[in-house]
Design a protein around this motif. Structure first.
Motif, PDB file in Angstrom:
ATOM      1  N   UNK A  10     -18.772 -31.279   1.253  1.00 42.08           N
ATOM      2  CA  UNK A  10     -17.888 -30.534   2.155  1.00 42.08           C
ATOM      3  C   UNK A  10     -16.433 -30.966   2.064  1.00 42.08           C
ATOM      4  N   UNK A  11     -16.166 -32.079   1.390  1.00 45.20           N
ATOM      5  CA  UNK A  11     -14.795 -32.604   1.388  1.00 45.20           C
ATOM      6  C   UNK A  11     -14.481 -33.339   0.095  1.00 45.20           C
ATOM      7  N   UNK A  12     -13.248 -33.097  -0.413  1.00 47.23           N
ATOM      8  CA  UNK A  12     -12.674 -33.923  -1.470  1.00 47.23           C
ATOM      9  C   UNK A  12     -11.668 -34.847  -0.796  1.00 47.23           C
ATOM     10  N   UNK A  13     -11.868 -36.139  -0.902  1.00 49.11           N
ATOM     11  CA  UNK A  13     -11.002 -37.086  -0.222  1.00 49.11           C
ATOM     12  C   UNK A  13      -9.651 -37.268  -0.894  1.00 49.11           C
ATOM     13  N   UNK A  14      -8.852 -38.164  -0.337  1.00 50.35           N
ATOM     14  CA  UNK A  14      -7.526 -38.452  -0.864  1.00 50.35           C
ATOM     15  C   UNK A  14      -7.637 -38.926  -2.310  1.00 50.35           C
ATOM     16  N   UNK A  15      -6.904 -38.261  -3.207  1.00 48.50           N
ATOM     17  CA  UNK A  15      -6.874 -38.671  -4.604  1.00 48.50           C
ATOM     18  C   UNK A  15      -8.222 -38.628  -5.299  1.00 48.50           C
ATOM     19  N   UNK A  16      -9.117 -37.733  -4.880  1.00 46.74           N
ATOM     20  CA  UNK A  16     -10.479 -37.700  -5.411  1.00 46.74           C
ATOM     21  C   UNK A  16     -10.511 -37.623  -6.929  1.00 46.74           C
ATOM     22  N   UNK A  17      -9.623 -36.804  -7.526  1.00 48.34           N
ATOM     23  CA  UNK A  17      -9.561 -36.656  -8.987  1.00 48.34           C
ATOM     24  C   UNK A  17      -8.158 -37.015  -9.505  1.00 48.34           C
ATOM     25  N   UNK A  18      -7.537 -37.914  -8.829  1.00 47.17           N
ATOM     26  CA  UNK A  18      -6.184 -38.372  -9.123  1.00 47.17           C
ATOM     27  C   UNK A  18      -6.038 -38.797 -10.591  1.00 47.17           C
ATOM     28  N   UNK A  19      -5.094 -38.175 -11.313  1.00 46.98           N
ATOM     29  CA  UNK A  19      -4.802 -38.508 -12.709  1.00 46.98           C
ATOM     30  C   UNK A  19      -6.011 -38.371 -13.644  1.00 46.98           C
ATOM     31  N   UNK A  20      -6.879 -37.394 -13.370  1.00 45.30           N
ATOM     32  CA  UNK A  20      -7.970 -37.096 -14.310  1.00 45.30           C
ATOM     33  C   UNK A  20      -7.427 -36.078 -15.315  1.00 45.30           C
ATOM     34  N   UNK A  21      -6.705 -36.558 -16.283  1.00 48.99           N
ATOM     35  CA  UNK A  21      -5.913 -35.692 -17.156  1.00 48.99           C
ATOM     36  C   UNK A  21      -6.744 -34.827 -18.098  1.00 48.99           C
ATOM     37  N   UNK A  22      -7.991 -35.214 -18.362  1.00 52.74           N
ATOM     38  CA  UNK A  22      -8.832 -34.437 -19.283  1.00 52.74           C
ATOM     39  C   UNK A  22      -9.782 -33.490 -18.550  1.00 52.74           C
ATOM     40  N   UNK A  23      -9.790 -33.539 -17.237  1.00 53.92           N
ATOM     41  CA  UNK A  23     -10.703 -32.701 -16.449  1.00 53.92           C
ATOM     42  C   UNK A  23     -10.314 -31.233 -16.576  1.00 53.92           C
ATOM     43  N   UNK A  24     -11.300 -30.389 -16.887  1.00 51.79           N
ATOM     44  CA  UNK A  24     -11.009 -28.958 -17.066  1.00 51.79           C
ATOM     45  C   UNK A  24     -11.801 -28.108 -16.086  1.00 51.79           C
ATOM     46  N   UNK A  25     -11.110 -27.495 -15.172  1.00 52.21           N
ATOM     47  CA  UNK A  25     -11.605 -26.402 -14.335  1.00 52.21           C
ATOM     48  C   UNK A  25     -12.985 -26.619 -13.717  1.00 52.21           C
ATOM     49  N   UNK A  26     -13.140 -27.592 -12.840  1.00 47.11           N
ATOM     50  CA  UNK A  26     -14.428 -27.782 -12.168  1.00 47.11           C
ATOM     51  C   UNK A  26     -14.732 -26.612 -11.236  1.00 47.11           C
ATOM     52  N   UNK A  27     -16.013 -26.318 -11.078  1.00 46.59           N
ATOM     53  CA  UNK A  27     -16.423 -25.281 -10.128  1.00 46.59           C
ATOM     54  C   UNK A  27     -16.557 -25.914  -8.752  1.00 46.59           C
ATOM     55  N   UNK A  28     -15.789 -25.400  -7.808  1.00 51.31           N
ATOM     56  CA  UNK A  28     -15.820 -25.938  -6.449  1.00 51.31           C
ATOM     57  C   UNK A  28     -16.815 -25.121  -5.636  1.00 51.31           C
ATOM     58  N   UNK A  29     -17.867 -25.746  -5.122  1.00 52.49           N
ATOM     59  CA  UNK A  29     -18.920 -24.984  -4.435  1.00 52.49           C
ATOM     60  C   UNK A  29     -18.466 -24.416  -3.089  1.00 52.49           C
ATOM     61  N   UNK A  30     -19.191 -23.421  -2.632  1.00 54.39           N
ATOM     62  CA  UNK A  30     -18.868 -22.742  -1.378  1.00 54.39           C
ATOM     63  C   UNK A  30     -19.391 -23.535  -0.181  1.00 54.39           C
ATOM     64  N   UNK A  31     -19.082 -24.814  -0.194  1.00 59.57           N
ATOM     65  CA  UNK A  31     -19.426 -25.711   0.908  1.00 59.57           C
ATOM     66  C   UNK A  31     -18.235 -26.587   1.260  1.00 59.57           C
ATOM     67  N   UNK A  32     -17.301 -26.670   0.320  1.00 60.66           N
ATOM     68  CA  UNK A  32     -16.134 -27.532   0.502  1.00 60.66           C
ATOM     69  C   UNK A  32     -15.148 -26.896   1.478  1.00 60.66           C
TER      70      UNK A  32
END
Length: 398
Positions: free
Chosen positions: A100-122
């Motif tokens: 239900x939540x992405x916290x502070x800096x959850x993916x901070x500086x994840x430079x190679x991360x490509x387009x994650x699917x965010x579920x319909x619960x967040x």
């Protein structure tokens, strides 16, 4: 090209790094670290606490919806603060619909991360959640999201499209600083256009923005310095607050209708825009220091007659606080009416078309920077009723 990060942003970034190194974890299951809440039987994804320059995770990571620790089942409900921070080798992550939540800096500086699917619960995307994730090119936010935190997507220099549902009630300060957005307007979506600075090339010209009903607040600096790109914006009928410097520097924004739902307009909210006229609706109850400073083309200011806090009496082309008779904001065509007792801080700042003005002998105070940078002002007569002239009142009146 200006840098997108202020000193304040870097200080916060440094604080996040400290928080990262200080964190611990309660359990590790299949290579993923967790903090556990025994009372609620929930788990939050975290990191190994080593503050590695390459982070804790790499490659493809699948977060489960549930884990078992010491024969106790925990629902995974949060991607915790700094959980994937600095994981430069992280290429993809699968997030379960229990989160239900992405916290502070959850993916901070994840430079190679490509387009994650965010579920319909967040529901909440925390501040700095995707800070400087340069691998992102498009993001679709589900209708469950209500809050996007400060600088959440700042520095995502390749993020070209994003869909934001009308469930979003709050967009934090500089949430999209440094991201080149393009049109993604569809039914029920918010088209945010080009927001703030970009790293690569020029910002797209003739950007038009529509914010659909549901949004109640535009945070300070949200669209600051869109320069020539932003030419029009449609504000929703649910909007209550326009933050400090929200549209500051949008020099090609020439027309704007403030909806009759707005209660508060922050300091310099529309400073430096290309507005030629503006109407303050009856709903507005609070206006900060001159929201229209340096609006060189502004010729007409009207306050609706039903407004009980402010007025523009005698067609004076100014905003006057009715109870105190203080002039809050003026323009090059302002005629200060008799009865005004104070010219407020920055009331005419940057009004380069102002060549002269008559100050009535009811005025007793002229506020700080009231006429600063009025380059065309060649003479002014101050009546003997004035007992106080603040600092920088006529600064840069060349």
């Amino acid at each position: 090209m200006k840098k997108i990060y202020s000193l304040k942003m870097w200080l916060v970034a440094a604080m996040l790094t400290i928080a990262y190194s200080a964190s611990a974890y309660d359990a590790v299951v299949d290579g993923i670290y967790y903090n556990l809440n025994a009372d609620a039987a929930t788990a939050s994804v975290t990191h190994d606490g080593t503050n590695s320059e390459t982070g804790t995770y790499s490659g493809e990571v699948t977060v489960p919806s549930e884990i078992t620790v010491d024969e106790v089942k925990y629902a995974v409900t949060e991607i915790g603060d700094m959980a994937f921070a600095n994981s430069s080798g992280l290429t993809s992550v699968v997030i379960p619909n229990s989160v239900t939540k992405f916290g502070i800096g959850a993916f901070y500086f994840c430079s190679a991360l490509t387009n994650p699917t965010i579920p319909n619960s967040v529901a909440e995307i925390g501040m700095y959640a995707f800070f400087y994730c340069t691998g992102l090119t498009n993001i679709e936010l589900p209708s469950s999201v209500t809050t996007i935190g400060q600088v959440a997507f700042a520095g995502c220099s390749n993020l070209a499209t994003i869909t934001i549902p009308n469930s979003v009630a709050e967009i934090g300060t500089a949430a999209f600083n440094g991201t080149p957005f393009y049109d993604s307007l569809e039914d029920g979506l918010v088209y945010l256009g080009t927001i703030l600075y970009t790293y690569k090339g020029e910002m797209p010209e003739n950007t038009q923005i529509e914010i659909k009903d549901g949004t109640t607040s535009i945070a300070g600096g949200a669209f600051q310095n869109c320069y020539e790109s932003l030419i029009s914006i449609s504000l929703p009928s649910t909007l209550v607050k326009i933050g400090t410097s929200a549209f500051n520097g949008c020099s090609e924004l020439k027309e704007l209708e403030i909806p009759n739902s707005v209660v508060e307009i922050g300091d310099g909210a529309f400073g430096g825009t290309g507005l030629t006229s503006i109407t303050i609706p009856k709903s507005v109850e609070k206006i900060g220091n001159n929201p229209f400073y340096s609006c060189k083309k502004l010729e007409k200011i009207i306050v609706e007659s039903e407004n009980t806090v402010y007025d523009s009496r005698n067609e004076c082309n100014a905003i006057i606080e009715t109870s105190t008779n203080a002039l809050v904001s003026g323009c090059k065509n302002t005629v200060i009416p008799s009865g005004v007792t104070e010219i407020c801080e920055s009331a005419f700042t940057g009004c380069t078309g102002l060549t002269s003005i008559n100050i009535p002998n009811t005025v007793t105070k002229i506020g700080r920077s009231a006429f600063s940078s009025c380059h065309g002002l060649s003479s002014i007569t101050i009546p003997n009723s004035v007992t106080e002239i603040a600092t920088s009142t006529f600064w840069n009146c060349i």
